[in-house]
Design a protein around this motif. Structure first.
Motif, PDB file in Angstrom:
ATOM      1  N   GLY A   1      16.129  -6.392  -3.360  1.00 35.25           N
ATOM      2  CA  GLY A   1      14.727  -6.813  -3.436  1.00 35.25           C
ATOM      3  C   GLY A   1      13.975  -6.063  -4.504  1.00 35.25           C
ATOM      4  N   HIS A   2      12.812  -5.569  -4.126  1.00 34.78           N
ATOM      5  CA  HIS A   2      11.960  -4.909  -5.107  1.00 34.78           C
ATOM      6  C   HIS A   2      12.082  -3.389  -5.081  1.00 34.78           C
ATOM      7  CE1 HIS A   2      10.224  -8.752  -5.891  1.00 34.78           C
ATOM      8  NE2 HIS A   2       9.947  -8.922  -4.619  1.00 34.78           N
ATOM      9  N   ALA A   3      13.069  -2.879  -4.337  1.00 34.44           N
ATOM     10  CA  ALA A   3      13.220  -1.427  -4.282  1.00 34.44           C
ATOM     11  C   ALA A   3      13.518  -0.922  -5.695  1.00 34.44           C
ATOM     12  CB  ALA A   3      14.382  -1.082  -3.361  1.00 34.44           C
ATOM     13  N   ASN A   4      12.806   0.078  -6.156  1.00 40.30           N
ATOM     14  CA  ASN A   4      13.029   0.538  -7.526  1.00 40.30           C
ATOM     15  C   ASN A   4      12.959   2.066  -7.603  1.00 40.30           C
ATOM     16  OD1 ASN A   4      10.303   1.226  -7.536  1.00 40.30           O
ATOM     17  ND2 ASN A   4       9.728  -0.816  -8.254  1.00 40.30           N
ATOM     18  N   PHE A   5      13.258   2.554  -8.764  1.00 37.77           N
ATOM     19  CA  PHE A   5      13.316   4.011  -8.927  1.00 37.77           C
ATOM     20  C   PHE A   5      11.965   4.675  -8.702  1.00 37.77           C
ATOM     21  CE2 PHE A   5      17.257   2.767 -10.854  1.00 37.77           C
ATOM     22  CZ  PHE A   5      18.114   3.777 -10.465  1.00 37.77           C
ATOM     23  N   PHE A   6      10.921   3.957  -8.997  1.00 42.76           N
ATOM     24  CA  PHE A   6       9.580   4.504  -8.805  1.00 42.76           C
ATOM     25  C   PHE A   6       9.381   4.942  -7.351  1.00 42.76           C
ATOM     26  CE2 PHE A   6       5.246   3.584  -7.342  1.00 42.76           C
ATOM     27  CZ  PHE A   6       4.579   4.563  -8.046  1.00 42.76           C
ATOM     28  N   ILE A   7       9.839   4.093  -6.426  1.00 38.83           N
ATOM     29  CA  ILE A   7       9.714   4.405  -5.001  1.00 38.83           C
ATOM     30  C   ILE A   7      10.379   5.753  -4.706  1.00 38.83           C
ATOM     31  CG2 ILE A   7      10.633   3.738  -2.736  1.00 38.83           C
ATOM     32  CD1 ILE A   7       9.898   0.952  -3.236  1.00 38.83           C
ATOM     33  N   LEU A   8      11.557   5.955  -5.299  1.00 38.05           N
ATOM     34  CA  LEU A   8      12.300   7.182  -5.033  1.00 38.05           C
ATOM     35  C   LEU A   8      11.560   8.423  -5.538  1.00 38.05           C
ATOM     36  CD1 LEU A   8      15.975   6.155  -5.810  1.00 38.05           C
ATOM     37  CD2 LEU A   8      14.884   6.417  -3.595  1.00 38.05           C
ATOM     38  N   GLN A   9      10.862   8.246  -6.659  1.00 37.54           N
ATOM     39  CA  GLN A   9      10.130   9.399  -7.192  1.00 37.54           C
ATOM     40  C   GLN A   9       8.881   9.686  -6.380  1.00 37.54           C
ATOM     41  OE1 GLN A   9       9.180   8.471 -11.279  1.00 37.54           O
ATOM     42  NE2 GLN A   9      11.286   7.738 -11.548  1.00 37.54           N
TER      43      GLN A   9
ATOM     44  N   ASN B   1       0.839  -1.181   0.000  1.00 34.69           N
ATOM     45  CA  ASN B   1       0.000   0.000   0.000  1.00 34.69           C
ATOM     46  C   ASN B   1       0.889   1.252   0.000  1.00 34.69           C
ATOM     47  OD1 ASN B   1      -1.864   1.969   0.381  1.00 34.69           O
ATOM     48  ND2 ASN B   1      -2.980   0.864   2.004  1.00 34.69           N
ATOM     49  N   ILE B   2       1.329   1.611  -1.190  1.00 36.23           N
ATOM     50  CA  ILE B   2       2.321   2.692  -1.323  1.00 36.23           C
ATOM     51  C   ILE B   2       1.744   4.035  -0.886  1.00 36.23           C
ATOM     52  CG2 ILE B   2       1.829   3.152  -3.762  1.00 36.23           C
ATOM     53  CD1 ILE B   2       5.345   2.827  -3.057  1.00 36.23           C
ATOM     54  N   GLU B   3       0.416   4.184  -1.058  1.00 41.84           N
ATOM     55  CA  GLU B   3      -0.251   5.431  -0.658  1.00 41.84           C
ATOM     56  C   GLU B   3      -0.093   5.662   0.837  1.00 41.84           C
ATOM     57  OE1 GLU B   3      -1.556   8.268  -1.429  1.00 41.84           O
ATOM     58  OE2 GLU B   3      -0.911   7.740  -3.454  1.00 41.84           O
ATOM     59  N   ARG B   4      -0.327   4.575   1.563  1.00 44.61           N
ATOM     60  CA  ARG B   4      -0.262   4.680   3.012  1.00 44.61           C
ATOM     61  C   ARG B   4       1.166   4.980   3.462  1.00 44.61           C
ATOM     62  NH1 ARG B   4      -2.406   0.298   7.337  1.00 44.61           N
ATOM     63  NH2 ARG B   4      -1.829   1.470   9.176  1.00 44.61           N
ATOM     64  N   LEU B   5       2.105   4.341   2.764  1.00 41.77           N
ATOM     65  CA  LEU B   5       3.507   4.567   3.081  1.00 41.77           C
ATOM     66  C   LEU B   5       3.863   6.044   2.858  1.00 41.77           C
ATOM     67  CD1 LEU B   5       6.320   3.620   3.758  1.00 41.77           C
ATOM     68  CD2 LEU B   5       6.550   2.684   1.477  1.00 41.77           C
ATOM     69  N   ARG B   6       3.357   6.597   1.764  1.00 35.15           N
ATOM     70  CA  ARG B   6       3.628   7.996   1.444  1.00 35.15           C
ATOM     71  C   ARG B   6       3.079   8.924   2.525  1.00 35.15           C
ATOM     72  NH1 ARG B   6       3.301  11.563  -3.848  1.00 35.15           N
ATOM     73  NH2 ARG B   6       1.048  11.676  -3.700  1.00 35.15           N
ATOM     74  N   GLU B   7       1.847   8.623   2.925  1.00 37.91           N
ATOM     75  CA  GLU B   7       1.213   9.453   3.963  1.00 37.91           C
ATOM     76  C   GLU B   7       2.033   9.424   5.248  1.00 37.91           C
ATOM     77  OE1 GLU B   7      -2.814   8.281   4.756  1.00 37.91           O
ATOM     78  OE2 GLU B   7      -3.291   8.557   2.627  1.00 37.91           O
ATOM     79  N   THR B   8       2.458   8.206   5.628  1.00 38.27           N
ATOM     80  CA  THR B   8       3.222   8.063   6.878  1.00 38.27           C
ATOM     81  C   THR B   8       4.522   8.859   6.806  1.00 38.27           C
ATOM     82  OG1 THR B   8       2.359   5.837   6.949  1.00 38.27           O
ATOM     83  CG2 THR B   8       4.086   6.328   8.506  1.00 38.27           C
TER      84      THR B   8
END
Ligand code: GH3
Ligand code: MG
Ligand code: MG
Length: 642
Positions: free
Chosen positions: A550-558, A524-531
């Motif tokens: 693992g699954h860490a990717n550039f998208f997360i960084l953006q 739940n990336i939305e929730r992670l962003r909010e936190t």
């Protein structure tokens, strides 16, 4: 598969049952025996009293008539003497004794009356016919007092015959006839006692039945409490018993977890999920031997304890391989969905050393399972005592860790993080340790997995936060970080702790960064962003730990409000030997620089790595080569050791 009770318990239950049975038979025999015994005892007592009275009479009689040669003649001619004799006999009579008389045996073997204390008196020399004359004569001549049965008259029960002897011959025989009332009276006398005994007997019988029912219930309930209702194999409650009875060092332990089982539920529904679990149990059972145990350890997690005859490790490995094969090749056949393939991962502990506790063995197997999952699933990973060196070093169990945490045995150490040149300390990373009773520092890998997802873990995190704040409160301008998992940031207690700290220690918190671990699998990336946004509002900077794995990717960084990331150590190690990896590392660092993100290169453990990293545009460096963790953070200063 051995599915009955453990032999020791079974034996104890049988023993209790036999003891109760033997005890009750003994009681019944005592109670029933004592009612007839009581009657006999009463009769014997009364008889001996009567014999005593009769003996007294005989003694007196002997003395009084010693000089009289011919007793019949004497009584015939001395009616007064006979009257006195009759009166003495009458004294012996009571309501149970109907007749008391004195007989004499004539030369023809006929019995004749001498005196009579009965109501209707026989005359002197009147003939008397007993119902068994031969027996009576025998007793008369033997001189031994005897009780005989009476069959002549209904109202008579028994007769006591007491021959009176003097000078080696019997001179007369005293006869006392008991009426049947005597027996009735006796019965009446013993009736209350018998009633009590009978009541005891009934109560005993009820108690015995009650105990037996309780034992059966205990057996059933106990059996139910250790059974899993879905698969009918043991559930994890059985471990409480096995812990004490099972020689674990004679078993290979397989911790089996079904791969991506959630997907089965999500795709086909829970019912099919349940069928898949039963199917898995069926597969596992088919690979088991008689002494093996199969336990449903968690939702889709099983524990297979396979008895090992020798210490042959290949046997355990073969079994693990067979389990995987069996899953791969035997799908669940569903009437609607067709073949549903399941796969499993296994943590394998081959014949654990004798000195390891049950908990340690389970924990180690669990860690091996975790490694199997990490290695791509559908495989097994082994724990070996030699490899992990755990035979000598017994790991701490949950209770010990909890106690140490409660006793304030948490220590924080602070590892410096340097600028790119490795000269100035830019900040510190707070690392947690436990100190045991002997003063040994225990690293997080030896206690965190045990307390994961428990209140003790939350408590520890809060203590670490407090300690870090305290350590840096008076070190103005010094930045520091603490490690939190994403799970921590979803925990209400930790959130409120952070809020409270941000209010109370505003300035110190503004120098704090949080290194977030275990964010890869958070869907739940939305929730992670909010936190993370919330944390930033508190003035905390956000650092992603182990980026690149693992699954860490550039998208997360953006997408996430991140200030910095730490490059995964494997990327750095790979870049040492692999040019492509090095180029990737350069691109990653460059990308961060271009987008305003800071980067830290960890694991700078020797000069070679340090030299290589100089060619990468990272911002900060961390590693033992530059600086080991310190018990106290220093004021920001330049390093001199290179
Ligand atoms: P992994 O490969 O990492 O083990 O992934 P997984 O999905 O198998 O593991 P995870 O622990 O994420 O999910 C386990 C799932 O098992 C979630 C839960 O709904 C399901 N499960 C647990 N018990 C039962 C059960 O009794 N019946 C059914 N149908 N599903 C169950
Ligand atoms: Mg699973
Ligand atoms: Mg699981």
């Amino acid at each position: 598969m051995y599915i009955g009770l453990r032999p020791l318990l079974k034996f104890s239950l049988y023993l209790i049952f036999l003891l109760v049975l033997a005890g009750s038979i003994w009681l019944v025999s005592i109670v029933s025996g004592s009612s007839t015994g009581l009657e006999k005892a009463l009769i014997t007592t009364i008889e001996s009293m009567l014999v005593q009275r009769a003996e007294n009479f005989a003694q007196q009689f002997r003395n009084e008539y010693r000089t009289v040669k011919d007793l019949p003649e004497y009584f015939l001619h001395h009616p007064k003497a006979q009257k006195i004799c009759n009166e003495k006999l009458e004294l012996m009579r009571d309501r149970d004794i109907r007749f008391v008389y004195l007989l004499w045996l004539d030369s023809q073997g006929k019995f004749r009356f001498l005196c009579d204390g009965s109501e209707s008196k026989g005359r002197v020399m009147q003939k008397f016919d007993p119902d068994d004359p031969d027996l009576w004569r025998k007793i008369y001549r033997s001189g031994i007092a005897t009780i005989v049965d009476q069959t002549q008259f209904n109202e008579l029960w028994k007769s006591m015959l007491i021959p009176i002897r003097d000078g080696g011959t019997t001179r007369a025989m005293l006869v006392i006839d008991y009426s049947t009332d005597f027996l009735e009276n006796l019965k009446r006398l013993s009736a209350p006692i018998q009633k009590t005994l009978r009541t005891i007997l009934y109560i005993t019988a009820i108690l015995v039945v009650f105990i037996i029912v309780q034992l059966i219930l205990l057996y059933v309930i106990r059996n139910k409490s250790v059974r899993d209702s879905l698969t009918e194999i043991y559930n994890r409650n059985i471990l409480t018993q096995l812990r004490f009875t099972l020689p674990l060092h004679h078993y290979h332990l397989l911790m089996i977890d079904l791969d991506h089982f959630k997907r089965i539920n999500d795709t086909y529904g829970h019912d099919v999920g349940d069928q898949a679990l039963r199917h898995s149990v069926h597969l596992l059972k088919s690979l088991m031997k008689k002494k093996d145990f199969l336990i449903r350890y968690g939702g889709e997690e099983f524990l297979l304890l396979s008895h090992c005859k020798g210490k042959d490790p290949t046997e355990g490995r073969r079994l693990a391989a067979k389990v995987l094969e069996s899953f791969r090749h035997t799908p669940l056949e569903h009437p609607t969905y067709g073949k549903i393939y399941l796969k499993a991962s296994i943590g394998l502990f081959l014949c654990p050393p004798r000195n390891l506790s049950f908990n340690t063995v389970l924990k180690e197997a669990d860690l091996a399972l975790y490694r199997a999952k990490k290695a791509g699933r559908d495989c097994f990973m082994e724990v070996s005592a030699e490899k992990n060196n755990i035979a000598q070093k017994e790991s701490l169990d949950f209770t010990q860790i909890k106690r140490l945490i409660e006793q304030d045995c948490i220590r924080c150490v602070y590892q410096p993080i340097y600028d790119h040149r490795g000269i100035d300390i830019v900040k510190y990373e707070t690392l947690v340790r436990l100190v045991d009773e002997k003063g040994t520092m225990i690293p997080p890998k030896d206690f965190l997995p045990v307390i994961w997802h428990t209140n003790t873990y939350v408590r520890m995190t809060r203590i670490v936060l407090e300690k870090a704040i305290r350590a840096f409160r008076n070190r103005k301008g010094v930045h520091f970080t603490v490690n939190l998992t994403l799970q921590d940031l979803l925990d209400e207690q930790i959130i409120s702790e952070l809020e409270e700290l941000a209010t109370r220690e505003r300035e110190t918190v503004s120098r704090m960064g949080i290194e977030i671990l275990e964010y890869h699998h958070f869907e739940n990336i939305e929730r992670l962003r909010e936190t993370l946004n919330w944390l930033k509002r508190l003035g905390i900077s956000i650092i992603l730990d182990d980026f690149g794995s693992g699954h860490a990717n550039f998208f997360i960084l953006q997408y996430l409000p991140v200030d910095e990331f730490k490059i995964d150590r494997r990327m750095i190690l790979e870049a040492m030997t692999n040019q492509k990896a090095k180029k990737l590392l350069i691109s990653l660092a460059q990308y961060a620089r271009d987008t305003g993100l800071k980067t830290t290169a960890e694991y700078i453990s020797d000069e070679r790595i340090f030299a290589m990293i100089q060619q990468i545009p990272v911002d900060y460096l961390q590693g033992f080569y530059l600086g080991e963790p310190l018990s106290e953070p220093e004021e920001s200063k330049k390093t001199e050791n290179r």
